[in-house]
Design an enzyme around this catalytic site. Sequence first.
Site, short mmCIF file in Angstrom:
data_model
loop_
_atom_site.label_atom_id
_atom_site.label_comp_id
_atom_site.label_asym_id
_atom_site.label_seq_id
_atom_site.Cartn_x
_atom_site.Cartn_y
_atom_site.Cartn_z
N LYS A 1 0.85 -1.20 0.00
CA LYS A 1 0.00 0.00 0.00
C LYS A 1 0.87 1.24 0.00
O LYS A 1 1.86 1.31 0.73
CB LYS A 1 -0.86 -0.02 1.28
CG LYS A 1 -1.86 1.09 1.39
CD LYS A 1 -3.18 0.73 0.74
CE LYS A 1 -4.10 1.93 0.58
NZ LYS A 1 -3.78 2.77 -0.59
N LYS B 1 5.18 2.30 8.33
CA LYS B 1 3.97 3.02 8.74
C LYS B 1 2.79 2.07 8.90
O LYS B 1 2.07 2.10 9.90
CB LYS B 1 3.65 4.08 7.66
CG LYS B 1 2.67 5.13 8.08
CD LYS B 1 2.31 6.06 6.93
CE LYS B 1 3.49 6.81 6.37
NZ LYS B 1 3.10 7.81 5.35
N THR C 1 -4.98 12.62 6.94
CA THR C 1 -3.57 12.71 7.33
C THR C 1 -3.41 13.72 8.47
O THR C 1 -2.79 13.44 9.50
CB THR C 1 -2.70 13.12 6.11
OG1 THR C 1 -2.97 12.20 5.07
CG2 THR C 1 -1.23 13.14 6.44
N SER D 1 -7.37 5.17 4.26
CA SER D 1 -7.29 4.42 3.00
C SER D 1 -7.68 2.96 3.24
O SER D 1 -8.37 2.34 2.44
CB SER D 1 -5.86 4.46 2.44
OG SER D 1 -5.68 5.58 1.62
N ASN E 1 -2.44 20.12 0.89
CA ASN E 1 -3.63 19.45 1.42
C ASN E 1 -3.51 19.17 2.93
O ASN E 1 -4.36 19.61 3.72
CB ASN E 1 -3.86 18.14 0.64
CG ASN E 1 -5.05 17.37 1.18
OD1 ASN E 1 -6.14 17.92 1.34
ND2 ASN E 1 -4.84 16.11 1.50
N LYS F 1 5.29 2.39 -2.94
CA LYS F 1 5.20 3.79 -3.36
C LYS F 1 5.40 3.85 -4.87
O LYS F 1 6.09 3.01 -5.44
CB LYS F 1 6.29 4.63 -2.69
CG LYS F 1 5.99 6.11 -2.68
CD LYS F 1 4.91 6.39 -1.66
CE LYS F 1 4.81 7.81 -1.22
NZ LYS F 1 4.11 7.88 0.06
N1 GLU Z 1 0.60 8.91 0.39
C1 GLU Z 1 0.10 8.76 1.72
C2 GLU Z 1 1.23 8.38 2.67
O1 GLU Z 1 2.38 8.65 2.41
C3 GLU Z 1 -1.09 7.84 1.81
C4 GLU Z 1 -0.85 6.44 1.37
C5 GLU Z 1 -2.12 5.62 1.29
O2 GLU Z 1 -3.18 6.12 1.64
O3 GLU Z 1 -2.03 4.48 0.85
O4 GLU Z 1 1.00 7.88 3.74
#
Ligand code: GLU
Length: 443
Positions: A102, A126, A222, A382, A252, A138
């Site tokens: 993810k 994370k 976030t 998410s 954002n 990513k």
């Molecule tokens: N891009 C966000 C992060 O760095 C969200 C990633 C997601 O929701 O999968 O945590």
Amino acid sequence: MSHDTMLQRALTRLVDAGKHLNIDPTILEKWEFQAMATLFDNTLERLIEAAEHLDLDPGVLENLKNALEMTQARLTIRMDDGSTKCFMAFRCRYDDSLGPTKGGIRFHPHVDADEVMALALMMTSKCAVMALPFGGAKGGVKVDPRDLSNMERERLSRAYIRAFAHVIGPDRDIPAPDVGTNEKTMAWMMDEYSTIVGKRAPAVITGKPVALGGSLGRDDATARGAYYIMQNKAHTLGLERRARVAIQGFGNAGMHMAQLLDAAGYKIVAASDSKGAVHAPAGFDIGELLAAKRCGSVINMAGSAGVSEIPGDKLVAVDCEVLVMAALENMVHKGNAGSIKAGLIVELANGPVTPEADEILKAMNVVILPDILANAGGVTVSYFEWVQNREGDRWTLDHVHSRLKTAMEKEAEAVWAYARDKNITLRTAAYVLALLRLVHAIY
Ligand code: GLU
């Protein structure tokens, strides 16, 4: 620090030579910065440091030192003027021990393989620290999305999915928004993927518009995740009502954070974006600040009563209690860490503080709410979105908020307790707890 590249070694020599000449120090600083370890080195270093607190099977760490899968593609799209243009694109699935991978997709001119891999490793940690059933990934495209028209952005987003459709999937790898992408990008991507597989596949991507299966509460998740931790730990952190907050990066996450903190009684005294920074020692009118941003930049506030424009790179040194880092990586480094006046740094961005700056800030007793915990609200909602898509369900906003609050407070408490017991930083504690979860899955 591991494997210096030849370029880094050459730059170090150039910086050393430059010190004997009358060269503009800002140029030297830039070279020195580029000669530093890469973002991936820095990220791995944090994991290795955390591993030192555990009696780990060396095989586990060996696994985590290397990405599971790194795919690179050249995307060629038709521009509005009839010409064609190429863009380099990446997707890294770093580790899938805890579940399908993810992580977001970034559109930014600085995107490269190292950055994508580093951010994928951060996502791995994370998701583990939040106990989500996901591994880390990513993606990114090396492009400045502001240089593209809306239709060109759509073609690029669809081209990305055509190139990586074999990598992603609701049970394999689930992208989401990141820097330079948004719910519209996710909608195009979901639509392209659904066309390729011949059926609607909302669970392949999160951060979609609500009308297309997005979750309520994903937009400010976030910022809200970090906000819940700050409120829950306000007493421990010594945060008082009307505490002054500076926000680096009014995108954002930064804008939502400003709104949440302002509503809770904090005072937003500085904000910056790519065009510059503004400082209002007595506090901004949040409505005016958001309106200025919507008209292009926070610097539109300059000249209003009690507001002055300051150089963007001076925002971190503003007199305040809380510094929210909501832009990009490596923004607090050894050159500016010593100038920070805030007692608390909240990392809404990924990797905003370098390991060298970490050391300086630790000596200054600055508390850092680390990225893999502080900004994990985004990926947590998410996850809620993915669950709703798979169940064909729709949760209410209250339900999303209450589950997010419970999850953030629970994992933050675990990190705090571990840090206190072992007398280590919150960052190291977060990485240790992430590792412990990964170890059980890998071993
Ligand atoms: N891009 C966000 C992060 O760095 C969200 C990633 C997601 O929701 O999968 O945590």
